[in-house]
Motif scaffolding. Structure first.
Motif, PDB file in Angstrom:
ATOM      1  N   VAL A  86     -24.601 -54.450 -23.360  1.00 47.15           N
ATOM      2  CA  VAL A  86     -25.717 -53.505 -23.309  1.00 47.15           C
ATOM      3  C   VAL A  86     -25.418 -52.273 -24.150  1.00 47.15           C
ATOM      4  O   VAL A  86     -26.312 -51.673 -24.748  1.00 47.15           O
ATOM      5  N   SER A  87     -24.139 -51.894 -24.228  1.00 47.65           N
ATOM      6  CA  SER A  87     -23.774 -50.729 -25.037  1.00 47.65           C
ATOM      7  C   SER A  87     -24.095 -50.946 -26.507  1.00 47.65           C
ATOM      8  O   SER A  87     -24.249 -49.985 -27.269  1.00 47.65           O
ATOM      9  N   GLN A  88     -24.204 -52.213 -26.908  1.00 52.10           N
ATOM     10  CA  GLN A  88     -24.491 -52.530 -28.306  1.00 52.10           C
ATOM     11  C   GLN A  88     -25.983 -52.731 -28.575  1.00 52.10           C
ATOM     12  O   GLN A  88     -26.362 -53.219 -29.640  1.00 52.10           O
ATOM     13  N   VAL A  89     -26.797 -52.367 -27.598  1.00 55.52           N
ATOM     14  CA  VAL A  89     -28.248 -52.344 -27.789  1.00 55.52           C
ATOM     15  C   VAL A  89     -28.626 -50.922 -28.168  1.00 55.52           C
ATOM     16  O   VAL A  89     -28.290 -49.972 -27.462  1.00 55.52           O
ATOM     17  N   SER A  90     -29.319 -50.749 -29.265  1.00 56.47           N
ATOM     18  CA  SER A  90     -29.651 -49.411 -29.743  1.00 56.47           C
ATOM     19  C   SER A  90     -30.632 -48.722 -28.805  1.00 56.47           C
ATOM     20  O   SER A  90     -31.349 -49.367 -28.026  1.00 56.47           O
ATOM     21  N   THR A  91     -30.674 -47.392 -28.888  1.00 54.33           N
ATOM     22  CA  THR A  91     -31.589 -46.619 -28.048  1.00 54.33           C
ATOM     23  C   THR A  91     -33.051 -46.990 -28.293  1.00 54.33           C
ATOM     24  O   THR A  91     -33.809 -47.178 -27.332  1.00 54.33           O
ATOM     25  N   PRO A  92     -33.511 -47.124 -29.543  1.00 54.46           N
ATOM     26  CA  PRO A  92     -34.896 -47.563 -29.755  1.00 54.46           C
ATOM     27  C   PRO A  92     -35.191 -48.915 -29.111  1.00 54.46           C
ATOM     28  O   PRO A  92     -36.264 -49.119 -28.537  1.00 54.46           O
ATOM     29  N   ASP A  93     -34.238 -49.843 -29.184  1.00 50.72           N
ATOM     30  CA  ASP A  93     -34.439 -51.147 -28.557  1.00 50.72           C
ATOM     31  C   ASP A  93     -34.511 -51.025 -27.040  1.00 50.72           C
ATOM     32  O   ASP A  93     -35.260 -51.739 -26.377  1.00 50.72           O
ATOM     33  N   LEU A  94     -33.701 -50.121 -26.479  1.00 50.13           N
ATOM     34  CA  LEU A  94     -33.758 -49.883 -25.037  1.00 50.13           C
ATOM     35  C   LEU A  94     -35.127 -49.370 -24.626  1.00 50.13           C
ATOM     36  O   LEU A  94     -35.699 -49.815 -23.614  1.00 50.13           O
ATOM     37  N   LEU A  95     -35.663 -48.441 -25.390  1.00 50.02           N
ATOM     38  CA  LEU A  95     -36.970 -47.873 -25.065  1.00 50.02           C
ATOM     39  C   LEU A  95     -38.066 -48.931 -25.177  1.00 50.02           C
ATOM     40  O   LEU A  95     -38.988 -48.971 -24.351  1.00 50.02           O
ATOM     41  N   ARG A  96     -37.955 -49.788 -26.174  1.00 53.56           N
ATOM     42  CA  ARG A  96     -38.931 -50.870 -26.298  1.00 53.56           C
ATOM     43  C   ARG A  96     -38.827 -51.826 -25.116  1.00 53.56           C
ATOM     44  O   ARG A  96     -39.843 -52.343 -24.622  1.00 53.56           O
ATOM     45  N   ALA A  97     -37.595 -52.045 -24.640  1.00 45.89           N
ATOM     46  CA  ALA A  97     -37.402 -52.924 -23.492  1.00 45.89           C
ATOM     47  C   ALA A  97     -38.023 -52.322 -22.237  1.00 45.89           C
ATOM     48  O   ALA A  97     -38.582 -53.038 -21.395  1.00 45.89           O
ATOM     49  N   VAL A  98     -37.929 -50.995 -22.103  1.00 48.52           N
ATOM     50  CA  VAL A  98     -38.550 -50.321 -20.952  1.00 48.52           C
ATOM     51  C   VAL A  98     -40.061 -50.542 -20.969  1.00 48.52           C
ATOM     52  O   VAL A  98     -40.677 -50.893 -19.955  1.00 48.52           O
ATOM     53  N   LEU A  99     -40.669 -50.352 -22.123  1.00 47.01           N
ATOM     54  CA  LEU A  99     -42.120 -50.489 -22.242  1.00 47.01           C
ATOM     55  C   LEU A  99     -42.579 -51.929 -22.059  1.00 47.01           C
ATOM     56  O   LEU A  99     -43.741 -52.183 -21.734  1.00 47.01           O
ATOM     57  N   ALA A 100     -41.660 -52.874 -22.280  1.00 49.98           N
ATOM     58  CA  ALA A 100     -42.016 -54.283 -22.156  1.00 49.98           C
ATOM     59  C   ALA A 100     -41.985 -54.780 -20.718  1.00 49.98           C
ATOM     60  O   ALA A 100     -42.478 -55.873 -20.429  1.00 49.98           O
ATOM     61  N   ARG A 101     -41.393 -53.981 -19.812  1.00 48.24           N
ATOM     62  CA  ARG A 101     -41.326 -54.400 -18.414  1.00 48.24           C
ATOM     63  C   ARG A 101     -42.691 -54.200 -17.737  1.00 48.24           C
ATOM     64  O   ARG A 101     -43.241 -53.096 -17.763  1.00 48.24           O
ATOM     65  N   PRO A 102     -43.237 -55.243 -17.096  1.00 51.18           N
ATOM     66  CA  PRO A 102     -44.548 -55.118 -16.443  1.00 51.18           C
ATOM     67  C   PRO A 102     -44.616 -53.977 -15.436  1.00 51.18           C
ATOM     68  O   PRO A 102     -45.605 -53.253 -15.373  1.00 51.18           O
ATOM     69  N   ALA A 103     -43.542 -53.791 -14.668  1.00 51.33           N
ATOM     70  CA  ALA A 103     -43.553 -52.762 -13.634  1.00 51.33           C
ATOM     71  C   ALA A 103     -43.544 -51.354 -14.209  1.00 51.33           C
ATOM     72  O   ALA A 103     -43.867 -50.388 -13.509  1.00 51.33           O
ATOM     73  N   LEU A 104     -43.168 -51.222 -15.487  1.00 57.77           N
ATOM     74  CA  LEU A 104     -43.064 -49.905 -16.105  1.00 57.77           C
ATOM     75  C   LEU A 104     -44.191 -49.657 -17.100  1.00 57.77           C
ATOM     76  O   LEU A 104     -44.242 -48.613 -17.739  1.00 57.77           O
ATOM     77  N   ASP A 105     -45.094 -50.631 -17.214  1.00 57.49           N
ATOM     78  CA  ASP A 105     -46.229 -50.470 -18.123  1.00 57.49           C
ATOM     79  C   ASP A 105     -47.445 -50.006 -17.317  1.00 57.49           C
ATOM     80  O   ASP A 105     -47.722 -50.553 -16.243  1.00 57.49           O
ATOM     81  N   PRO A 106     -48.176 -48.996 -17.798  1.00 58.29           N
ATOM     82  CA  PRO A 106     -49.334 -48.495 -17.050  1.00 58.29           C
ATOM     83  C   PRO A 106     -50.334 -49.588 -16.686  1.00 58.29           C
ATOM     84  O   PRO A 106     -50.958 -49.541 -15.634  1.00 58.29           O
ATOM     85  N   ALA A 107     -50.481 -50.584 -17.546  1.00 58.36           N
ATOM     86  CA  ALA A 107     -51.438 -51.651 -17.290  1.00 58.36           C
ATOM     87  C   ALA A 107     -50.858 -52.766 -16.430  1.00 58.36           C
ATOM     88  O   ALA A 107     -51.561 -53.688 -16.043  1.00 58.36           O
ATOM     89  N   GLY A 108     -49.552 -52.662 -16.168  1.00 61.66           N
ATOM     90  CA  GLY A 108     -48.914 -53.680 -15.350  1.00 61.66           C
ATOM     91  C   GLY A 108     -48.717 -54.999 -16.055  1.00 61.66           C
ATOM     92  O   GLY A 108     -48.531 -56.033 -15.426  1.00 61.66           O
ATOM     93  N   GLN A 109     -48.780 -54.975 -17.380  1.00 60.69           N
ATOM     94  CA  GLN A 109     -48.644 -56.191 -18.161  1.00 60.69           C
ATOM     95  C   GLN A 109     -47.503 -56.024 -19.172  1.00 60.69           C
ATOM     96  O   GLN A 109     -47.328 -54.944 -19.733  1.00 60.69           O
ATOM     97  N   PRO A 110     -46.720 -57.088 -19.436  1.00 59.42           N
ATOM     98  CA  PRO A 110     -45.665 -56.992 -20.444  1.00 59.42           C
ATOM     99  C   PRO A 110     -46.251 -56.875 -21.835  1.00 59.42           C
ATOM    100  O   PRO A 110     -47.363 -57.325 -22.088  1.00 59.42           O
ATOM    101  N   SER A 111     -45.508 -56.265 -22.722  1.00 59.65           N
ATOM    102  CA  SER A 111     -45.950 -56.171 -24.110  1.00 59.65           C
ATOM    103  C   SER A 111     -46.014 -57.556 -24.720  1.00 59.65           C
ATOM    104  O   SER A 111     -45.297 -58.481 -24.299  1.00 59.65           O
ATOM    105  N   ALA A 112     -46.857 -57.717 -25.707  1.00 60.26           N
ATOM    106  CA  ALA A 112     -46.985 -59.027 -26.360  1.00 60.26           C
ATOM    107  C   ALA A 112     -45.722 -59.355 -27.133  1.00 60.26           C
ATOM    108  O   ALA A 112     -45.322 -58.611 -28.025  1.00 60.26           O
ATOM    109  N   GLY A 113     -45.104 -60.465 -26.783  1.00 62.09           N
ATOM    110  CA  GLY A 113     -43.897 -60.884 -27.489  1.00 62.09           C
ATOM    111  C   GLY A 113     -42.697 -60.027 -27.107  1.00 62.09           C
ATOM    112  O   GLY A 113     -42.820 -58.980 -26.492  1.00 62.09           O
ATOM    113  N   ARG A 114     -41.517 -60.491 -27.487  1.00 63.27           N
ATOM    114  CA  ARG A 114     -40.300 -59.741 -27.222  1.00 63.27           C
ATOM    115  C   ARG A 114     -39.662 -59.395 -28.558  1.00 63.27           C
ATOM    116  O   ARG A 114     -39.270 -60.288 -29.302  1.00 63.27           O
TER     117      ARG A 114
END
Length: 245
Positions: A86-114
């Motif tokens: 996980v330490s080798q995952v960049s900060t921008p990638d971490l933030l994108r991963a946060v937004l891709a989580r359904p529970a953390l997205d305002p619409a409750g849906q995962p982002s399209a694609g990973r």
């Protein structure tokens, strides 16, 4: 310590017995003056060995393991810990991963694609790796084992670099596999280290929403402090130029 020139010559003779030094430099992309200077000093850098080994289709880890400084690389491989991956995952990638989580997205849906993770190393990969394996006393143990002053060690981490021998020494002091620091510093690739292709993504996916959010917050906090220091330094520089007229 760097690789002794005599040991390097023996190794080079073994892998390329009929190849001139000029041809070795040409094939590996190393400047002849660079290699000549290292030979004169009697100290060959790990980067030189890695470049030459790749040119001759030798795994850099196996090549480095020939030398006493990196002998630990020849031990049975140990998989990286989740924290290292996980330490080798960049900060921008971490933030994108946060937004891709359904529970953390305002619409409750995962982002399209990973999105595909950025390659290693990233802007803070070395510092993050050390922090991931540090039990609070790691830097003191590395300093005692290698003789490097703690402030010099910290300076390398701040600059997101770590000498190959220090990277291996840090791994040994932390009790983790010896290749993690070489990946974090960009000396070798994940594939050369024997990491599975999707190891970082799998480690990232295994984090709970809370773990991921906390980690992303810590990264943002560290980034904010670093940016603020840069801004303050720039402000000081601007004032100096203003005073000079």
């Amino acid at each position: 310590m760097p690789i002794p020139a005599k040991a390097f010559q023996r190794w080079l003779q073994g892998i390329a017995p009929d190849t001139s030094t000029a041809d070795v430099c040409r094939i590996s992309g190393i400047k002849r003056t660079t290699l000549a200077q290292q030979m004169v000093r009697g100290k060959i850098s790990g980067t030189t060995v890695v470049s030459i080994s790749r040119a001759f289709n030798i795994n850099p880890v196996d090549a480095l393991a020939v030398f006493d400084t990196f002998r630990a690389l020849g031990d049975p491989p140990r998989p990286p810990s989740r924290a290292e991956l996980v330490s080798q995952v960049s900060t921008p990638d971490l933030l994108r991963a946060v937004l891709a989580r359904p529970a953390l997205d305002p619409a409750g849906q995962p982002s399209a694609g990973r999105p595909t993770l950025s390659p290693t190393p990233h802007a803070t990969s070395v510092k993050n790796w050390v922090e991931a394996i540090d039990d609070g006393e790691l830097r003191h143990r590395v300093s005692a084992a290698t003789g490097i002053a703690p402030q010099n060690y910290s300076a390398q981490l701040t600059a997101n670099r770590l000498a190959p021998e220090l990277a291996v020494a840090t791994s040994l002091a932390a009790g983790v596999g010896p290749v993690g620091g070489l990946v974090a510093s960009g000396l070798i690739t994940e594939e050369e280290a024997g990491w599975p292709p999707d190891a970082r993504q799998a480690a990232l996916d295994s984090l709970s929403d809370g773990e991921l959010t906390t980690l992303a917050g810590d990264r943002l906090l560290a980034l904010g402090k670093a940016l603020r220091r840069q801004e303050q330094d720039q402000e000081k520089t601007d004032k100096i130029w203003e005073n000079l007229g």
